[in-house]
Design an enzyme around this catalytic site. Structure first.
Site, short mmCIF file in Angstrom:
data_model
loop_
_atom_site.label_atom_id
_atom_site.label_comp_id
_atom_site.label_asym_id
_atom_site.label_seq_id
_atom_site.Cartn_x
_atom_site.Cartn_y
_atom_site.Cartn_z
N TYR A 85 75.56 23.33 16.06
CA TYR A 85 74.59 23.85 15.09
C TYR A 85 75.25 24.67 13.97
O TYR A 85 74.95 24.49 12.79
CB TYR A 85 73.58 24.71 15.86
N ALA A 130 64.74 34.27 22.04
CA ALA A 130 64.54 35.36 23.00
C ALA A 130 63.25 36.17 22.77
O ALA A 130 62.52 36.43 23.74
CB ALA A 130 65.76 36.25 23.02
N ARG A 187 75.57 40.31 18.00
CA ARG A 187 75.44 39.82 16.61
C ARG A 187 74.42 40.68 15.88
O ARG A 187 73.39 41.05 16.42
CB ARG A 187 74.97 38.37 16.62
O1 GDC Z 1 67.82 32.05 22.02
P1 GDC Z 1 68.26 33.30 21.34
O2 GDC Z 1 67.21 34.14 20.72
O3 GDC Z 1 69.36 32.89 20.29
O4 GDC Z 1 69.01 34.19 22.46
C1 GDC Z 1 69.39 35.51 22.24
C2 GDC Z 1 69.97 36.07 23.54
O5 GDC Z 1 68.89 36.28 24.45
C3 GDC Z 1 70.95 35.12 24.24
O6 GDC Z 1 72.07 35.84 24.71
C4 GDC Z 1 70.15 34.58 25.40
O7 GDC Z 1 70.94 34.24 26.52
C5 GDC Z 1 69.27 35.79 25.71
N1 GDC Z 1 68.08 35.49 26.51
C6 GDC Z 1 67.70 36.13 27.65
N2 GDC Z 1 66.61 35.55 28.18
C7 GDC Z 1 65.21 33.59 27.35
O8 GDC Z 1 64.35 33.56 28.23
C8 GDC Z 1 66.25 34.55 27.35
N3 GDC Z 1 65.16 32.69 26.31
C9 GDC Z 1 66.08 32.72 25.30
N4 GDC Z 1 65.97 31.82 24.30
N5 GDC Z 1 67.11 33.60 25.28
C10 GDC Z 1 67.18 34.50 26.28
C11 GDC Z 1 70.15 32.04 17.62
C12 GDC Z 1 70.09 30.54 17.53
C13 GDC Z 1 69.15 30.16 16.46
C14 GDC Z 1 69.46 30.88 15.14
C15 GDC Z 1 69.83 32.34 15.33
C16 GDC Z 1 70.48 32.98 14.14
O9 GDC Z 1 71.04 32.43 18.61
O10 GDC Z 1 69.70 30.00 18.78
O11 GDC Z 1 69.03 28.79 16.29
O12 GDC Z 1 70.40 30.21 14.37
O13 GDC Z 1 70.65 32.55 16.42
O14 GDC Z 1 70.74 34.32 14.40
P2 GDC Z 1 70.66 33.55 19.62
O15 GDC Z 1 70.33 34.83 18.96
O16 GDC Z 1 71.78 33.61 20.62
#
Ligand code: GDC
Length: 334
Positions: free
Chosen positions: A149, A193, A286
């Site tokens: 990505y 998240a 980040r």
């Molecule tokens: O998915 P995300 O919001 O994306 O995950 C943030 C953190 O939250 C990760 O470390 C993930 O493991 C943790 N987390 C804990 N529980 C859950 O239930 C959960 N679901 C999710 N999804 N995460 C969980 C994103 C990219 C995007 C976009 C942004 C730009 O990365 O996925 O597409 O580009 O970044 O900032 P994240 O912040 O890692």
């Protein structure tokens, strides 16, 4: 005469909110495009022209950019960590959208092209600790972005830059930092998240359960930007005279555990966190450094994480409580 504006990815989260902004603020004929069948668009407005088609195809790009003045490219195959870590090839194929849109915009003499990039372009070495220093725009190089990505986004940023330099196509680029808010994906595999954790806490509360699954150890840190700030920052950059790349993100850092505590307080419900270290975790820390956009464009976000989460929680709660959780917001196959 009203200008014609095209919003690609209008059926998605940010695209839908952007279309609504332009409807409310007038001045444009709005044309919308998205790969999803129209009934699955997150927001559907009767007063816009709508195309359901695949923008990876050049012919479709040519068609939708005909007689258009301004183009916003919000279209890509994306999601939270659970999606992008497991679908790298699919994510990289979004390069066809940007490539073919840029080619079509050149042919159709578009006046300005906006590209939605991501904080995933930043060098992984600068994101190895929790509560990191905010990432400055220059921190994308030397390049070591998020695999799949992030590489696509970084490559597409550069293609925009070279279309500006070589073909005089006026481009604007922003790097979004984890945008959240109502009318976005909250389950199905693509959710990020903030929405995922709201959903988990809501389900626990409704079902009188205590346990929720948290990916990683919960100590990883992020900054999250509320959708209204995102739209404001987007327009600030679009309307500026600058071809530079800008962060559109928040500098309010939290750990995932801290965000869970904020959501628990909103829900007035305490949960037990079960950490699953095998789930996708992404970078350790980040956040956005907003020095550049603040100094160049006098913009910074104004909505606190807690306030944005309150609105998001309440919208997801209504969705789940009304039984509409198997809905267009959870479709993960498109
Ligand atoms: O998915 P995300 O919001 O994306 O995950 C943030 C953190 O939250 C990760 O470390 C993930 O493991 C943790 N987390 C804990 N529980 C859950 O239930 C959960 N679901 C999710 N999804 N995460 C969980 C994103 C990219 C995007 C976009 C942004 C730009 O990365 O996925 O597409 O580009 O970044 O900032 P994240 O912040 O890692």
């Amino acid at each position: 005469m009203k200008k014609n504006i095209l919003i690609c990815g209008a059926g998605g989260f940010i695209g839908g909110h952007l279309v609504n902004y332009f409807r409310n603020n007038g001045g444009f004929n709005i044309v919308c495009a998205d790969i999803k069948p129209i009934e699955y668009w997150f927001q559907i407005f009767e007063d816009t022209k709508k195309h359901s088609l695949d923008l990876k195809e050049f012919e479709n790009c040519l068609k939708v950019t005909s007689n258009i003045d301004y183009v916003f490219n919000m279209a890509c195959n994306m999601g939270g960590m659970g999606f992008i870590e497991n679908n790298k090839a699919e994510c990289m194929l979004s390069v066809l959208i940007n490539t073919n849109l840029l080619r079509a915009c050149k042919i159709n003499d578009i006046k300005r092209y906006f590209f939605s990039s991501s904080a995933c372009v930043y060098n992984a070495q600068k994101q190895k600790q929790t509560f990191v220093k905010g990432l400055k725009e220059a921190d994308a190089y030397p390049a070591e972005p998020e695999d799949g990505y992030g590489w696509e986004k970084l490559f597409s940023e550069r293609m925009c830059r070279h279309f500006t330099e070589d073909f005089n196509l006026d481009t604007r680029i922003v790097r979004y930092h984890n945008i959240f808010g109502p009318l976005g994906t909250y389950d199905g595999g693509r959710e990020k998240a903030p929405a995922a954790l709201c959903r988990k806490i809501i389900n626990a509360k409704i079902n009188k359960k205590k346990d929720i699954e948290v990916w990683g150890d919960g100590e990883q840190t992020r900054s999250f930007l509320y959708i209204e700030d995102c739209i404001e920052g987007t327009l600030k950059v679009f309307n500026s005279n600058s071809n530079n790349v800008f962060n559109v993100g928040s500098d309010e850092q939290v750990s995932i555990n801290q965000m869970i505590e904020i959501i628990e307080n909103i829900a007035n419900y305490k949960v037990k966190k079960n950490y699953d270290l095998s789930k996708p975790k992404g970078v350790r820390g980040r956040s956005s450094d907003n020095t550049f956009i603040k100094s160049e464009l006098s913009w910074e976000p104004s909505i606190k994480l807690k306030d944005g989460l309150e609105k998001t929680y309440s919208w997801i709660y209504d969705q789940i409580a009304s039984g509409s959780n198997i809905s267009k917001f959870s479709r993960s196959n498109i």
